[in-house]
Design a protein around this motif. Structure first.
Motif, PDB file in Angstrom:
ATOM      1  N   SER A 120       0.845  -1.177  -0.027  1.00  0.00           N
ATOM      2  CA  SER A 120       0.126  -0.051  -0.034  1.00  0.00           C
ATOM      3  C   SER A 120       0.767   1.356  -0.050  1.00  0.00           C
ATOM      4  CB  SER A 120      -0.785  -0.140   1.391  1.00  0.00           C
ATOM      5  OG  SER A 120      -0.166  -0.272   2.429  1.00  0.00           O
ATOM      6  N   GLY A 121       2.242   1.081   0.082  1.00  0.00           N
ATOM      7  CA  GLY A 121       2.989   2.392   0.062  1.00  0.00           C
ATOM      8  C   GLY A 121       3.215   2.767   1.442  1.00  0.00           C
ATOM      9  N   ASN A 122       3.820   3.982   1.593  1.00  0.00           N
ATOM     10  CA  ASN A 122       3.835   4.567   2.842  1.00  0.00           C
ATOM     11  C   ASN A 122       3.042   5.719   3.221  1.00  0.00           C
ATOM     12  OD1 ASN A 122       6.184   2.952   3.765  1.00  0.00           O
ATOM     13  ND2 ASN A 122       7.449   3.765   2.176  1.00  0.00           N
ATOM     14  N   VAL A 123       2.849   6.425   2.172  1.00  0.00           N
ATOM     15  CA  VAL A 123       1.984   7.571   2.291  1.00  0.00           C
ATOM     16  C   VAL A 123       1.003   7.665   1.352  1.00  0.00           C
ATOM     17  CG1 VAL A 123       3.901   9.078   3.266  1.00  0.00           C
ATOM     18  CG2 VAL A 123       3.404   9.085   0.688  1.00  0.00           C
ATOM     19  N   GLU A 124      -0.123   8.493   1.544  1.00  0.00           N
ATOM     20  CA  GLU A 124      -1.302   8.717   0.668  1.00  0.00           C
ATOM     21  C   GLU A 124      -1.229  10.397   0.512  1.00  0.00           C
ATOM     22  OE1 GLU A 124      -4.597   6.819   2.851  1.00  0.00           O
ATOM     23  OE2 GLU A 124      -5.080   8.503   3.653  1.00  0.00           O
ATOM     24  N   VAL A 125      -1.974  10.605  -0.685  1.00  0.00           N
ATOM     25  CA  VAL A 125      -1.951  12.109  -1.006  1.00  0.00           C
ATOM     26  C   VAL A 125      -3.514  12.424  -1.187  1.00  0.00           C
ATOM     27  CG1 VAL A 125      -1.650  13.799  -2.904  1.00  0.00           C
ATOM     28  CG2 VAL A 125       0.005  11.732  -2.556  1.00  0.00           C
ATOM     29  N   ARG A 126      -3.827  13.656  -0.810  1.00  0.00           N
ATOM     30  CA  ARG A 126      -5.483  14.264  -0.453  1.00  0.00           C
ATOM     31  C   ARG A 126      -5.077  15.726  -0.738  1.00  0.00           C
ATOM     32  NH1 ARG A 126      -7.126  16.758   3.684  1.00  0.00           N
ATOM     33  NH2 ARG A 126      -6.081  16.458   5.824  1.00  0.00           N
ATOM     34  N   TYR A 127      -6.080  16.270  -1.124  1.00  0.00           N
ATOM     35  CA  TYR A 127      -6.240  17.488  -1.286  1.00  0.00           C
ATOM     36  C   TYR A 127      -6.986  18.256   0.054  1.00  0.00           C
ATOM     37  CZ  TYR A 127      -7.136  22.509  -2.859  1.00  0.00           C
ATOM     38  OH  TYR A 127      -7.339  23.747  -3.194  1.00  0.00           O
ATOM     39  N   ASP A 128      -6.139  19.224   0.622  1.00  0.00           N
ATOM     40  CA  ASP A 128      -6.684  19.886   1.857  1.00  0.00           C
ATOM     41  C   ASP A 128      -7.263  21.177   1.408  1.00  0.00           C
ATOM     42  OD1 ASP A 128      -7.016  21.411   4.349  1.00  0.00           O
ATOM     43  OD2 ASP A 128      -5.697  19.755   5.143  1.00  0.00           O
ATOM     44  N   ALA A 129      -8.632  21.196   1.522  1.00  0.00           N
ATOM     45  CA  ALA A 129      -9.259  22.523   1.118  1.00  0.00           C
ATOM     46  C   ALA A 129      -8.901  23.521   1.926  1.00  0.00           C
ATOM     47  CB  ALA A 129     -10.944  22.229   1.137  1.00  0.00           C
ATOM     48  N   GLU A 130      -8.819  23.311   3.257  1.00  0.00           N
ATOM     49  CA  GLU A 130      -8.418  24.686   4.142  1.00  0.00           C
ATOM     50  C   GLU A 130      -6.861  25.078   3.732  1.00  0.00           C
ATOM     51  OE1 GLU A 130      -8.709  23.288   8.221  1.00  0.00           O
ATOM     52  OE2 GLU A 130     -10.891  23.149   8.064  1.00  0.00           O
ATOM     53  N   ARG A 131      -6.041  24.224   3.525  1.00  0.00           N
ATOM     54  CA  ARG A 131      -4.631  24.544   3.081  1.00  0.00           C
ATOM     55  C   ARG A 131      -4.756  25.015   1.581  1.00  0.00           C
ATOM     56  NH1 ARG A 131      -0.838  20.023   6.231  1.00  0.00           N
ATOM     57  NH2 ARG A 131      -2.130  20.023   8.117  1.00  0.00           N
ATOM     58  N   ARG A 132      -5.735  24.806   0.990  1.00  0.00           N
ATOM     59  CA  ARG A 132      -5.628  24.813  -0.515  1.00  0.00           C
ATOM     60  C   ARG A 132      -4.259  24.333  -1.256  1.00  0.00           C
ATOM     61  NH1 ARG A 132      -8.087  30.898  -1.242  1.00  0.00           N
ATOM     62  NH2 ARG A 132     -10.046  30.601   0.020  1.00  0.00           N
ATOM     63  N   ARG A 133      -4.334  23.041  -0.912  1.00  0.00           N
ATOM     64  CA  ARG A 133      -3.021  22.347  -1.360  1.00  0.00           C
ATOM     65  C   ARG A 133      -3.050  20.913  -1.203  1.00  0.00           C
ATOM     66  NH1 ARG A 133       1.092  20.907   2.056  1.00  0.00           N
ATOM     67  NH2 ARG A 133       1.060  21.776   4.082  1.00  0.00           N
ATOM     68  N   VAL A 134      -2.171  20.123  -2.069  1.00  0.00           N
ATOM     69  CA  VAL A 134      -2.193  18.760  -1.797  1.00  0.00           C
ATOM     70  C   VAL A 134      -1.248  18.248  -0.536  1.00  0.00           C
ATOM     71  CG1 VAL A 134      -1.169  16.629  -2.906  1.00  0.00           C
ATOM     72  CG2 VAL A 134      -2.557  18.261  -4.199  1.00  0.00           C
ATOM     73  N   VAL A 135      -1.739  17.319   0.128  1.00  0.00           N
ATOM     74  CA  VAL A 135      -0.850  17.236   1.295  1.00  0.00           C
ATOM     75  C   VAL A 135      -0.700  15.530   1.311  1.00  0.00           C
ATOM     76  CG1 VAL A 135      -1.649  18.959   2.856  1.00  0.00           C
ATOM     77  CG2 VAL A 135      -3.154  16.575   2.868  1.00  0.00           C
ATOM     78  N   TYR A 136       0.599  15.263   2.056  1.00  0.00           N
ATOM     79  CA  TYR A 136       0.892  13.808   2.104  1.00  0.00           C
ATOM     80  C   TYR A 136       0.668  13.455   3.601  1.00  0.00           C
ATOM     81  CZ  TYR A 136       3.143  14.141  -2.461  1.00  0.00           C
ATOM     82  OH  TYR A 136       3.455  14.586  -3.581  1.00  0.00           O
ATOM     83  N   GLU A 137       0.190  12.035   3.630  1.00  0.00           N
ATOM     84  CA  GLU A 137      -0.157  11.711   5.074  1.00  0.00           C
ATOM     85  C   GLU A 137       0.067  10.053   5.048  1.00  0.00           C
ATOM     86  OE1 GLU A 137      -3.823  14.431   6.475  1.00  0.00           O
ATOM     87  OE2 GLU A 137      -4.411  12.624   5.459  1.00  0.00           O
ATOM     88  N   PRO A 138       0.591   9.716   6.125  1.00  0.00           N
ATOM     89  CA  PRO A 138       0.545   8.152   6.312  1.00  0.00           C
ATOM     90  C   PRO A 138      -0.712   7.473   5.874  1.00  0.00           C
ATOM     91  CG  PRO A 138       1.328   9.217   8.394  1.00  0.00           C
ATOM     92  CD  PRO A 138       0.667  10.192   7.543  1.00  0.00           C
TER      93      PRO A 138
END
Length: 243
Positions: A191-209
């Motif tokens: 499954s990899g180490n991180v997943e990517v999603r778009y954070d509407a509050e930060r208005r950018r893509v973030v990487y999370e476990p």
């Protein structure tokens, strides 16, 4: 006159001498393994000397031998439903190189393989070497012998973490900037180490476990087709000389 494979193998052994670890022929293909310190020079000899003339590098790849010779599949007995899925929980991803099951694998974990073609002599050759260091696998770059190896070696570094000493621009080529790990290693999480999603509050893509439950893939076992062996044992041929 077409040269036999046996004669070709003998010429390889005679010319490369102490550089040769092994030469074998299987399924119509010749595999030459050389020592890691002679990797570059062996490739140069195979390209430049007319008796070999391997002027073209067709492909280059890495191989991870973690778990080689071990499996999680039942491969000796078969039911009427076929071979069963592995249940032992002993596949790659469940152990490290240091505490791996002692199967039929080599002592070194990573190898580099190239496929060479001699158009002049109408012959192909698989050339291989094992990296001496399992924790930091390093072999010489072949870019100065075969310039086409440039991107192949970058791909091998990206996916397997094998370093190519002397490469002019060794950096990742397929994974993203800042990617952690090498996804073709057998102990890399499925499954990899991180997943990517778009954070509407930060208005950018973030990487999370990763938030999904990790699991380990169970590779199929490559084996010879046993149906003919079973048929032969059930209906053995009678020796014509036997009355």
């Amino acid at each position: 006159m077409v040269e036999t494979t046996t004669s070709f193998i003998e010429r390889l052994k005679a010319r490369l001498a102490e550089r040769v670890v092994s030469v074998r022929e299987a399924l119509g293909e010749t595999t030459l393994e050389v020592t890691p310190d002679s990797w570059f020079e062996s490739a140069r000899i195979l390209r430049d000397e007319p008796e070999f003339g391997f002027e073209q590098l067709v492909d280059l790849c890495g191989v991870d031998f973690l778990g080689y010779g071990d499996d999680e599949w039942e491969t000796t007995d078969v039911s009427n439903e076929g071979f069963s899925r592995g249940v032992d929980g002993a596949g790659p991803g469940r152990f490290t190189w240091e505490n791996r099951p002692r199967g039929n694998g080599p002592d070194r974990r990573f190898s580099v393989v190239v496929h060479l073609l001699s158009v002049r002599n109408n012959r192909r050759l698989r050339l291989r070497c094992f990296a001496a260091d399992n924790s930091l696998p390093t072999v010489s770059s072949l870019v100065d012998v075969y310039p086409v190896a440039n991107w192949f070696e970058r791909e091998c570094f990206d996916l397997f973490g094998i370093l190519f000493e002397g490469h002019p621009d060794l950096r990742r080529i397929l994974t993203d900037y800042g990617f952690v790990g090498h996804p073709f290693r057998k102990d890399f999480p499925l499954s990899g180490n991180v997943e990517v999603r778009y954070d509407a509050e930060r208005r950018r893509v973030v990487y999370e476990p990763v938030s999904i439950e990790p699991r380990v893939g169970v590779p199929r076992v490559v084996r010879e087709d046993s149906r003919w062996q079973q048929a032969a044992s059930e209906h053995p041929r009678k020796d014509p000389a036997t009355p």
